[in-house]
Write a protein that holds these residues in place. Structure first.
Motif, PDB file in Angstrom:
ATOM      1  N   THR A 177     -23.049   0.806  74.559  1.00 12.12           N
ATOM      2  CA  THR A 177     -23.396   0.334  75.905  1.00 12.12           C
ATOM      3  C   THR A 177     -23.015   1.356  76.966  1.00 12.12           C
ATOM      4  N   THR A 188     -29.291  -3.654  79.664  1.00 11.43           N
ATOM      5  CA  THR A 188     -28.229  -4.455  79.047  1.00 11.43           C
ATOM      6  C   THR A 188     -28.388  -4.426  77.527  1.00 11.43           C
ATOM      7  N   GLN A 330     -16.791  -8.122  80.583  1.00 13.82           N
ATOM      8  CA  GLN A 330     -17.941  -8.933  80.978  1.00 13.82           C
ATOM      9  C   GLN A 330     -17.691  -9.782  82.227  1.00 13.82           C
ATOM     10  N   GLY A 356     -22.148  -5.190  80.840  1.00 12.62           N
ATOM     11  CA  GLY A 356     -23.420  -4.689  80.334  1.00 12.62           C
ATOM     12  C   GLY A 356     -23.780  -5.222  78.970  1.00 12.62           C
ATOM     13  N   GLU A 358     -24.416  -8.450  76.579  1.00 14.93           N
ATOM     14  CA  GLU A 358     -24.728  -9.877  76.595  1.00 14.93           C
ATOM     15  C   GLU A 358     -24.412 -10.463  75.228  1.00 14.93           C
TER      16      GLU A 358
END
Length: 364
Positions: A177, A188, A330, A356, A358
């Motif tokens: 990421t 994302t 997060q 970034g 999920e």
């Protein structure tokens, strides 16, 4: 005089016999082959993780001329691992490599039971006098592949098929990421867990679910090329893991994060044979050659090669440390202050997702 002469003749004969015996023993010692055992979590034909380790085994045979044996598809179960170890010792193995995280408990128990055998465990944290740990900084390569993914995505949604929620996998997702974000702030990375290392069908289904959720680049921390094949079948792009997976998905695969275990196996076995080996924890990076990025394919972004090569050299030289703050999780909480570099211990034990990503990390 005759008596003295007889004594001298007997002495010479005894020395001759002793010399022959010693010479015979030395010859036997030199001719005796070292036998090395490898315990695998999947089949050697998985095209990924176990395949990469088996290529290292073959390289070891070629370079040092040692004998090797291996056992495929061993369950990550203490009793099962101990059983395989006993069988390998019965076959004459004096060095045993266990190549999966879940083998740790069984290998440690076996190491305590057999102090005369040297054990090496891949990706864990427990050691003993006759048992060491080894792994590589594959997160450095994850960062580089993240650059490729970040440049390629059009939907700004990248899918990540992940095996188990352990630090090894988590830090790889975070590193990937960071690579994505270094070139594309809007993208994302969505994570789906499979809770298996080896299940081609399940891995493929997880990738398809991500593609259905508009992810147009798929990557993975899995042992097979299932996610690559899913990307190929759905007309999106992919990044492989463990070995160069370009041949399994030639229209989709852009590159892969790869392992090169051979040199490590040669160096370690040679040290054991020389009597210079000591138990410890090995965690090599790009500079050691144990981890690398596969050549970029024709479907990779045109400007990716230059950026990847620049970042690779900076990581190799120490100019770039990918886990340098500011890094937020997060929730937006600062986990690493600006300018601070995470220690190896902090990276090794990472248990949170960064901004970034999920997805959630299941609680134990």
């Amino acid at each position: 005089m005759k008596k003295i002469l007889s004594i001298l003749i007997i002495a010479v004969l005894l020395l001759s016999i002793t010399g022959c015996s010693t010479s015979s023993k030395n010859t036997e010692s030199k001719d005796k082959k070292v036998k090395v055992g490898f315990i695998y979590v999947g089949p050697i034909g998985d095209g990924g993780y176990t395949y990469a380790h088996d290529q290292g085994r073959l390289y070891l045979e070629k370079e040092l001329g040692v004998q090797t044996i291996y056992k495929e598809s061993v369950k990550e179960d203490k009793a099962e691992v101990e059983k395989v170890v006993e069988d390998m010792i019965d076959q004459g193995a004096t060095i045993i490599f266990g190549t999966s995280f879940g083998f740790q408990e069984g290998l440690l128990a076996s190491a305590k039971k057999h102090p005369e055998i040297k054990f090496l465990h891949c990706s864990g944290y427990e050691t003993a006098e006759n048992m060491g740990q080894y792994f590589g900084k594959i997160e450095q390569i994850r960062y580089l592949t993240g650059i490729v993914a970040g440049l390629k995505t059009k939907t700004n949604k990248i899918g990540y098929v992940a095996a188990f929620p352990i630090p090894e996998v988590i830090r790889g997702i975070n590193a990937f990421t960071l690579g994505v974000k270094s070139v594309n702030k809007n993208a994302t990375v969505k994570v789906v867990w499979t809770n298996t290392w080896y299940d081609p069908a399940k891995e493929k289904d997880a990738a398809i679910a991500l593609i259905d959720d508009k992810c147009d680049v798929i990557t993975q921390h899995q042992d097979t090329a299932g996610p690559q094949q899913a990307a190929e079948s759905r007309g999106v792009y992919s990044i492989g893991y463990n070995s160069d997976m370009s041949k399994t998905a030639p229209k989709a695969n852009m590159t892969s994060a790869v392992w090169n275990w051979g040199p490590y196996y040669v160096k370690t076995v040679k040290a054991i044979m020389d009597g210079t080996w000591k138990s410890g924890k090995y965690w090599g990076g790009i500079e050691d050659g144990v981890v690398d990025i596969a050549p970029l394919t024709d479907v990779a972004p045109e400007n990716a090669k230059e950026l990847v090569e620049k970042a690779k050299e900076e990581i190799k030289s120490g100019k770039l440390n990918i886990f340098t703050g500011p890094i937020k999780d997060q929730s937006g909480k600062v986990r690493v202050e600006a300018g601070k570099v995470m220690s190896d211990d902090e990276v090794w034990n990472m248990d949170y997702f960064i901004e970034g990503v999920e997805g959630t990390i299941p609680q134990k």
